[in-house]
Write a protein that holds these residues in place. Structure first.
Motif, PDB file in Angstrom:
ATOM      1  N   SER A  23       4.301   5.881  -5.125  1.00 19.44           N
ATOM      2  CA  SER A  23       4.648   5.888  -6.545  1.00 19.44           C
ATOM      3  C   SER A  23       3.641   6.675  -7.374  1.00 19.44           C
ATOM      4  O   SER A  23       3.978   7.241  -8.411  1.00 19.44           O
ATOM      5  N   ASN A  24       2.388   6.721  -6.921  1.00 15.92           N
ATOM      6  CA  ASN A  24       1.364   7.477  -7.649  1.00 15.92           C
ATOM      7  C   ASN A  24       0.365   8.075  -6.646  1.00 15.92           C
ATOM      8  O   ASN A  24      -0.721   7.523  -6.427  1.00 15.92           O
ATOM      9  N   PRO A  25       0.708   9.205  -6.039  1.00 11.97           N
ATOM     10  CA  PRO A  25      -0.116   9.805  -4.985  1.00 11.97           C
ATOM     11  C   PRO A  25      -1.521  10.200  -5.436  1.00 11.97           C
ATOM     12  O   PRO A  25      -2.389  10.421  -4.598  1.00 11.97           O
ATOM     13  N   ILE A  26      -1.753  10.264  -6.753  1.00 10.99           N
ATOM     14  CA  ILE A  26      -3.081  10.639  -7.242  1.00 10.99           C
ATOM     15  C   ILE A  26      -4.119   9.568  -6.866  1.00 10.99           C
ATOM     16  O   ILE A  26      -5.320   9.811  -6.898  1.00 10.99           O
ATOM     17  N   GLN A  27      -3.653   8.395  -6.459  1.00 12.75           N
ATOM     18  CA  GLN A  27      -4.565   7.353  -6.005  1.00 12.75           C
ATOM     19  C   GLN A  27      -5.168   7.671  -4.636  1.00 12.75           C
ATOM     20  O   GLN A  27      -6.159   7.051  -4.233  1.00 12.75           O
TER      21      GLN A  27
ATOM     22  N   LEU B 205       0.834  -1.199   0.000  1.00 12.66           N
ATOM     23  CA  LEU B 205       0.000   0.000   0.000  1.00 12.66           C
ATOM     24  C   LEU B 205       0.873   1.256   0.000  1.00 12.66           C
ATOM     25  O   LEU B 205       0.629   2.207  -0.750  1.00 12.66           O
ATOM     26  N   PHE B 206       1.892   1.249   0.865  1.00 15.19           N
ATOM     27  CA  PHE B 206       2.799   2.403   0.937  1.00 15.19           C
ATOM     28  C   PHE B 206       3.452   2.658  -0.415  1.00 15.19           C
ATOM     29  O   PHE B 206       3.478   3.794  -0.905  1.00 15.19           O
ATOM     30  N   GLU B 207       3.991   1.616  -1.015  1.00 19.87           N
ATOM     31  CA  GLU B 207       4.684   1.770  -2.302  1.00 19.87           C
ATOM     32  C   GLU B 207       3.725   2.248  -3.390  1.00 19.87           C
ATOM     33  O   GLU B 207       4.093   3.074  -4.236  1.00 19.87           O
TER      34      GLU B 207
END
Length: 228
Positions: free
Chosen positions: A180-184, A174-176
């Motif tokens: 990697s794509n904070p827009i999620q 979940l962290f990764e």
């Protein structure tokens, strides 16, 4: 960002007595009485909660626990008083009896320690050369035996280890994924990244999740058939 009081920070920092926090605590060598009590109250709560969980999940058996003096004496005393009652009632009452025995011993021994030390102020407690909140030597030995039993038969049980590893993998993935794509992330969480690092924001977001929510998020991100 929690704006914790000095006393709360002190208790957190000095929870592990082997750590050096001189920059924060100055000349003080011990935490407050409240912090010391919270430390051992944790032990009492965790020991008894874990016994209850272990029996409920069948990771532990009453036959195994009978090897431990503290449990054995409490169980047989309760069973004698509640002769004819269902086993689950006797077991639950034994756990209550253990909590009472540990808490009573802690209070009585701590009162003796405080009287013997001659402390009168909060600063006296913090400057004392030893912790004043403690079990009696006899109870400390018995509780230590019970904790050692739990480490051997429950905390290192292969099912518990598997579950811990599984939880770690879920959190790491979940962290990764979020980093990697904070827009999620939800919009209100993304907004925090204008003032804070994304790693901090993601850590805070994960720390605020319940187990159920974290598992649901994992399914949404990694299960192709799950609605997002």
């Amino acid at each position: 960002g929690l704006n914790l009081t000095w006393e709360s920070l002190e208790g957190i920092l000095m929870h592990a007595p082997s750590h050096d926090h001189a920059d924060f605590t100055g000349a003080y060598s011990q935490p407050s009485l409240e912090a010391q009590i919270a430390d051992l109250a944790d032990d009492i709560a965790y020991i008894n909660h874990d016994i209850d969980d272990g029996l409920e999940s069948e990771l532990l058996s009453l036959e195994q626990l009978d090897e431990v003096e503290l449990w054995r004496s409490a169980f047989h005393a309760v069973a004698s008083e509640l002769d004819g009652q269902p086993l689950r009632v006797i077991t639950h009452q034994t756990i209550r009896s253990l909590i009472n025995a540990l808490a009573t011993d802690l209070l009585e021994q701590t009162a003796k320690n405080i009287t013997a030390s001659g402390v009168e102020t909060a600063d006296d407690v913090r400057s004392c050369g030893q912790r004043l909140v403690s079990f009696s030597p006899e109870m400390l030995h018995k509780a230590g035996e019970l904790k050692a039993f739990l480490y051997k038969h429950m905390y290192h049980h292969f099912r518990v280890v598997r579950m811990g590893e599984k939880a770690g993998r879920i959190l790491r993935q979940l962290f990764e994924a979020y980093v990697s794509n904070p827009i999620q992330l939800p919009p209100h969480i993304q907004q925090r990244m204008d003032a804070e690092s994304k790693h901090t924001v993601v850590c805070d977001y994960l720390a605020g999740m319940t187990d159920r929510f974290a598992l649901a998020e994992y399914k949404k991100l990694f299960d192709p058939f799950e609605r997002v």
